[in-house]
Design a protein around this motif. Sequence first.
Motif, PDB file in Angstrom:
ATOM      1  N   SER A 193     -76.578  11.378 -13.885  1.00 34.87           N
ATOM      2  CA  SER A 193     -76.083  10.364 -12.953  1.00 34.87           C
ATOM      3  C   SER A 193     -75.330   9.289 -13.732  1.00 34.87           C
ATOM      4  O   SER A 193     -75.554   9.068 -14.926  1.00 34.87           O
ATOM      5  N   GLU A 194     -74.421   8.607 -13.036  1.00 34.16           N
ATOM      6  CA  GLU A 194     -73.510   7.677 -13.710  1.00 34.16           C
ATOM      7  C   GLU A 194     -74.253   6.572 -14.445  1.00 34.16           C
ATOM      8  O   GLU A 194     -73.863   6.159 -15.536  1.00 34.16           O
ATOM      9  N   ASP A 195     -75.335   6.081 -13.849  1.00 30.24           N
ATOM     10  CA  ASP A 195     -76.011   4.949 -14.483  1.00 30.24           C
ATOM     11  C   ASP A 195     -76.749   5.369 -15.753  1.00 30.24           C
ATOM     12  O   ASP A 195     -77.235   4.521 -16.499  1.00 30.24           O
ATOM     13  N   LYS A 196     -76.836   6.674 -16.010  1.00 34.14           N
ATOM     14  CA  LYS A 196     -77.483   7.133 -17.239  1.00 34.14           C
ATOM     15  C   LYS A 196     -76.470   7.462 -18.329  1.00 34.14           C
ATOM     16  O   LYS A 196     -76.851   7.792 -19.452  1.00 34.14           O
ATOM     17  N   ILE A 197     -75.178   7.384 -17.990  1.00 39.74           N
ATOM     18  CA  ILE A 197     -74.162   7.737 -18.992  1.00 39.74           C
ATOM     19  C   ILE A 197     -73.887   6.536 -19.905  1.00 39.74           C
ATOM     20  O   ILE A 197     -73.439   6.682 -21.039  1.00 39.74           O
ATOM     21  N   ASN A 198     -74.162   5.315 -19.383  1.00 45.65           N
ATOM     22  CA  ASN A 198     -74.059   4.088 -20.198  1.00 45.65           C
ATOM     23  C   ASN A 198     -72.652   3.875 -20.741  1.00 45.65           C
ATOM     24  O   ASN A 198     -72.463   3.414 -21.866  1.00 45.65           O
TER      25      ASN A 198
END
Length: 1658
Positions: free
Chosen positions: A1012-1017
Amino acid sequence: MVCGVTHDPRVTVRHVWEKDGVVLSTEGNPRVRLDGSGSLRISQTWSGDIGTYTCRVLSAGGNDSRSAHLRVRQLPHAPEHPVATLSTSERRAINLTWAKPFDGNSPLIRYVLEMSENNAPWTVLLASVDPETTSVTVKGLVPARSYQFRLCAVNDVGKGQFSKDTERVSLPEEPPTAPPQNVIASGRTNQSIMIQWQPPPENHQNGILKGYIIRYCLAGLPVGYQYKNITDAEVNNLLLEDLIIWTNYEIEVAAYNSAGLGVYSSKVTEWTLQGVPTVPPGNVHAEATNSTTIRFTWNAPSPQFINGINQGYKLIAWEPEQEEEVTMVTARPNFQDSIHVGFVSGLKKFTEYFTSVLCFTTPGDGPRSTPQLVRTHEDVPGPVGHLSFSDVLDTSLKVSWQEPGERNGILTGYRISWEEYNRTNTRVTHYLPNVTLEYRVTGLTALTTYTIEVAAMTAKGQGQVSASTISSGVPPELPGAPTNLGISNIGPRSVTLQFKPGYDGKTSISRWLVEAQVGVVGEGDEWQLIHQLPNEPDARSMEVPDLNPFTYYSFRMRQVNIVGTSPPSQPSRKIQTLQAPPDMAPANVTLRTASETSLWLRWVPLPEMAYNGNPESVGYKIKYSRADGHGKTLSHVVHDRVERECTIEDLEEWTEYRAQVQAFNAVGSGPWSPAVTGRTRESVPSSGPTNVSALATTSSSMLVRWNEVPEADRNGLVLGYKVLYKEKDSDAPPRFWLVEGNSSRSAQLTGLGKYVLYEIQVLAFTRIGDGGPSHPPILERTLDDVPGPPVGILFPEVRTTSVRLVWQPPAAPNGIILAYQITHRLNATSANAAAVEVLAPSARQFTASGLKPESVYLFRITAQTRKGWGEAAEALVVTTEKRDRPQPPSKPVVQQEDVKARSVLLSWEPGSDGLSPVRYYTIQTRELPSGRWALHSASVSHNASTFLVDRLKPFTSYKFRVKATNDIGDSEFSEESEPLTTLQAAPDEAPTIVSVTPHTTTSVLIRWQPPSEDKINGILLGFRIRYRELLYDGMRGFTLRGINNPGAKWAELTSFYSMRNLSRPSLTQYELDNLNKHRRYEIRMSVYNAVGEGPSSPPHEVFVGEAVPTAAPRNVAVHGPTATQLDVTWEPPPLESQNGDIQGYKIYFWEAQRRNLTERVKTLFLAENSVKLKNLTGYTTYMVSVAAFNAAGDGPRSTPTRGQTQQAAPSAPSSVRFSELTTTSVNVSWGPPEFPNGVLEGYRLVYEPCTPVDGVSKIVTVDVKGSSPLWLKVKDLAEGMTYRFRIRAKTFTYGPEIEANVTTGPGEGAPGPPGVPIIVRYSSAIAIHWSSGDPGKGPITRYVLEARPSDEGLWDILIKDIPKEVTSYTFSMDILKPGVSYDFRVIAVNDYGFGTPSSPSQSVPAQKANPFYEEWWFLVVIALVGLIFILLLVFVLIIRGQSKKYAKKTDAGNSAKTGALGHGEMMSLDESSFPALELNNRRLSVKNSFCRKNGLYTRSPPRPSPGSLHYSDEDVTKYNDLIPAESSSLTEKPSEISDSQGSDSEYEVDASHQKAHSFVNHYISDPTYYNSWRRQQKGISRAQAYSYTESDPGEPDHATLSNSSSAQQGSLFRPKASRTPTPQNPQNPPSQQSTLYRPPSSLAPGSRAPIAGFSSFV
């Protein structure tokens, strides 16, 4: 202390106390107080209270004093200067000395000595050391270990503090004092022995082991030892190599360390394995003893060269040019005799052989002796070949033959003899040279049967005789075929044939041949030779062996004589052999890893011919068990005979299994396939390590120990351990302490909280991931320490001279709080001037008084534990009452260099504190764009102006704000900071691998979902795929390289990864190619951004080398050769897309319009390119699709190809219904066949009575052409009879029939007969009156009026729906044929059906009153006018020429047409719109006066009325002589069709009844009428509605009648003036009032009842 003075009560005394001569003040010291009696009380005494106390009493009466010395008893102090040194006089001992401590004013009772070995927790070594000693010697220590000591003194108050720890003292190493344990030796090969052991017990190792010495020697012999040095203490096995074959060795093992070699283990003995002999047997001699046997003699080889246990000898013989085809006999060893003897028999006669002998042991054969050439003896020869006769004359013949196939020696000649059959006294014998292969026999008697024998000869004598019989003067001929084949004793693989021999061709039968058609009809039409029986000329039965079980066979025979082979016999009946268990096991069995707990088993199913039984009963049984023999053997049954794979579930992880497959059918099971092995996939451990323990070593560290995970739960190779620890009852996630390498069993956790109770668990991890943690969690508390500072200091009350402060206990108490100490002073003064107060541990507030107004004071507060006073917390306070809340801090700012990915450094300027110092700051954060303000920290130090805000998300925008808090309250929040964005960080998550599937034999297709996008940092830049081969050995476990470092990290245990970088962030799949075939790969994925790479996903395993075909078969073609079969051909997929060997094909086929209902699949387990699809539906379009499959699975299907089967016989009509059932007629209707299987050409209806009528059983056949109509009116039935109706449909041939019975009325409950009708005739109408009869079981619902011509025609319905209330009915005469007399009768109808008809009325002619134009005078005038016109016409014709004859013909043709129309057929549309089956316009015999009077002989021949029908009546009594054997046909022009509408049928009757004779009997009985049909004029063109054919009545004859539409299904008479239809339908227009009837054709003049007893025509 009590002063104890006595005085007169009237004297006032005053007490003054002094300590060491100084007056003792009790003010300001709460521990010291003076009570009213003068006693002094001191609480919480300590060493400062020691001294001489004096009580002075002052009074008017005098003064006095007394003194006493106070000593305070307390815990003894710690012993001082402990020193530990190695003992110089004793081994394994340490001397310990110390200085005696202060005893706390109480004599010491004992010392307690504690010891720490190798940094382990402290343990009590000596609990009671003499208090007078100051030294001790500690003995019995373990070499090579380090020791620390500490002491404490004990008095009667308690145990004092421990001394300082001594310096660590290490004992010197010593050689190990115990041998290695569990030494095991096992022979591996004939020159090697494997030794395994375990290290000595740890307490006997006496140092760090450096390695092992193995010494070994030959057992029982005085020889020296050989040594092997292993320099790695982690290695605990050794393969001793280059040993002597089959020899006993003694082996010992010892460990060594730096100090030297330890003790050797006790001896273990072991043999090397047996070898093969190294020398052949000696003195080998071979000689032939007869024509098929060779005798061998030999001596045994020396035992020292046998290298094992002598298992025997192999005697070998082979022909010189055929070394691979040896004859071998095994001889057992003979230990008694020095000379061994053996025989090899069964050899070829008179043949040279090389001979040799070898000795063998269990591992194998020794060398052969030198070959010797030996020839077997001569013997008599075999039979001559191809004995034949030619040039057969009456007294001579020529005999020919060929050399014997088995000479068995040197041929010396031939012997020929002959004799008359069965007369041995006539024998003549001749001997011929060995080159003669033919001979003319002379001197025979003509026409005599002779037996002729020929035999070859060698020196050993005459060989086998070949004989045959022949008649002289009669050359032998081809034999005839056997007859009367019978079959008995049918078994699974054999049958017995009985037969009658055919003509022998005048010579003896030399051989019988059996041929068979194999398979069901239509499968194998070719005949195959399956058995021969030679040299039994008199055989009458034989067993046919080697048949296939559960297979259809049809047999035929031939017989063979000297001339040749006979034609075949007639085929036998078709039989099926019995079932037998399968003969073969499934082939190509493979076992592959499917998951951690499952294996994928595949096999090639049995071919159909190997089922040996009913295919429906064929299935497969799988048995599987652990390869190590533990656990049960389990089984699984697959009932689908074409299934070729099965997943075995519920297995143990990382365990090797053995599996086998067998096929079974209804009779039994076949053989098991060879065992295959496979290992389940590595998984995570299913439980944690055992025996977890934890010991606190300091206030911030503890030692955790554990044992290994049980082997059954490891589920793979353990690569290391993780210690999980967290504070008990905390919601925070546990923290991990990583211990890499699987040899460590302990970990020292550091950086822990002080005096905190921790929950501790340990887990093991493998390559796949973390296993389950140990259970239950272990609880352990760290040691206590001095506490941290108290927190939350506030001053809620501030006056000018006093303040009250409150606080909370330290956030880190680090032990049990024993007291608080508060000091305060003016901020400007030195620390020495501070006032000190000590408070109880429960105190949470304190009031300081006596302060100066408007001054700044500094307060310090500290806490105390057992370990002492802790860190102080400081706070300023202003003694003023003008306090206020603080002002907000300035807008917080962040320098760009202070921005990190997860933290920022925030700075601000404090605002005014409102004369009340700030106690702390609060910081809030807000995530942009839409987040809310959230508290980050509410405990920022009061003197801070910067703060590191952590726990932020990378690559996220934030704002910040700050507020200050003092004693009065909170300030407003500061201005919001400028928005800022944290830096990117490496991603937190790995992508999720959805699947990894083999794509080709060297590539796999990986599909994944990104995190998910919020885990790509940050901004996703791409993916990385890491892959490596998994190095499995034969057991398919990990191959581990030797690792010298016991603490090796897990990365060193496995091979390195290769990597592919994918720089397209939108990818969700990728083909990973250029992999090695037949290897198992591990694949992991990660994502990366500009900062770095995220974690790797869990590994996915895939086996490369097997992939399904990626293309479909090409050029699929479908051809339909028959009605039930399609031939499908194709070409295989392109080679590059096959991805391995094609194992077979799946052919999917379905009916084009009904795929979901009809789709089937045929599996072809051979790589053939064609198949026959059988048992299909005829004349049906099928779609066919083909897919190839290999060991990995099914490839894609080809595009469906269309094909159509040929026409076939249709199925039976779907239903039969009966309606309008009266006593003599019925309407029959039927449904079309469910499966037409072609273009329907028509139907055939056959009906007959179930019992004869008047002694005659008549079968009537009617053919209906075309696919409609689907009904028929049958009217020639007999009352109360049951008829059987059979109907079948026709395409190009007839299909099966549907059968139904019907019984003619009246039925039970139907009405009785009405009264006899009374006829009243008017000029143009007829009225009929009747009386009601018995209504039966139900009320009458209507009446029906029937009519028939009075000359015995068939009854037919005239008026159908007469209301039930009416008993009379009038109708117009127009609906009857003029000039015909009719009978009428009435039938009542109720709900039970048609009732019994009334008696017929008297005959009434349908003749109207003559109009004027029929008067005689009008006719005379017309005749005269006509005569004049005729004369004129004649005159014109004479002038016109000579065409008079032609004109006459035309005139005659026109008159015939007029007759046909004038007497047109009548047709009735009954209730179901059925045309009535009518027979009208019959020719009458000369006897019929009515016909003569009306001059009807010029009319057309009789014919039936409905269209497209054909009749045949069969007379069971077969009056063949009455029927002329000629045939003719008749066609009829259709006439008008009535407009009247029939209503729906009233009821339906069960199918089946009929009358046994029909109208045709009547006509066929008079040859006049028969011939009149033959004289029909040929020139008249009519639509063919009927065709009649006469035929022999012995079989039902048939003709066909076609009708192209319902408009031609019958003809109807109606005068032109009347077009009024029958108003039976209430919807009819008002103009259709009168109920008219279309007169049935059977009411035509000249009809009469059929005559029974005559066979019909067709």
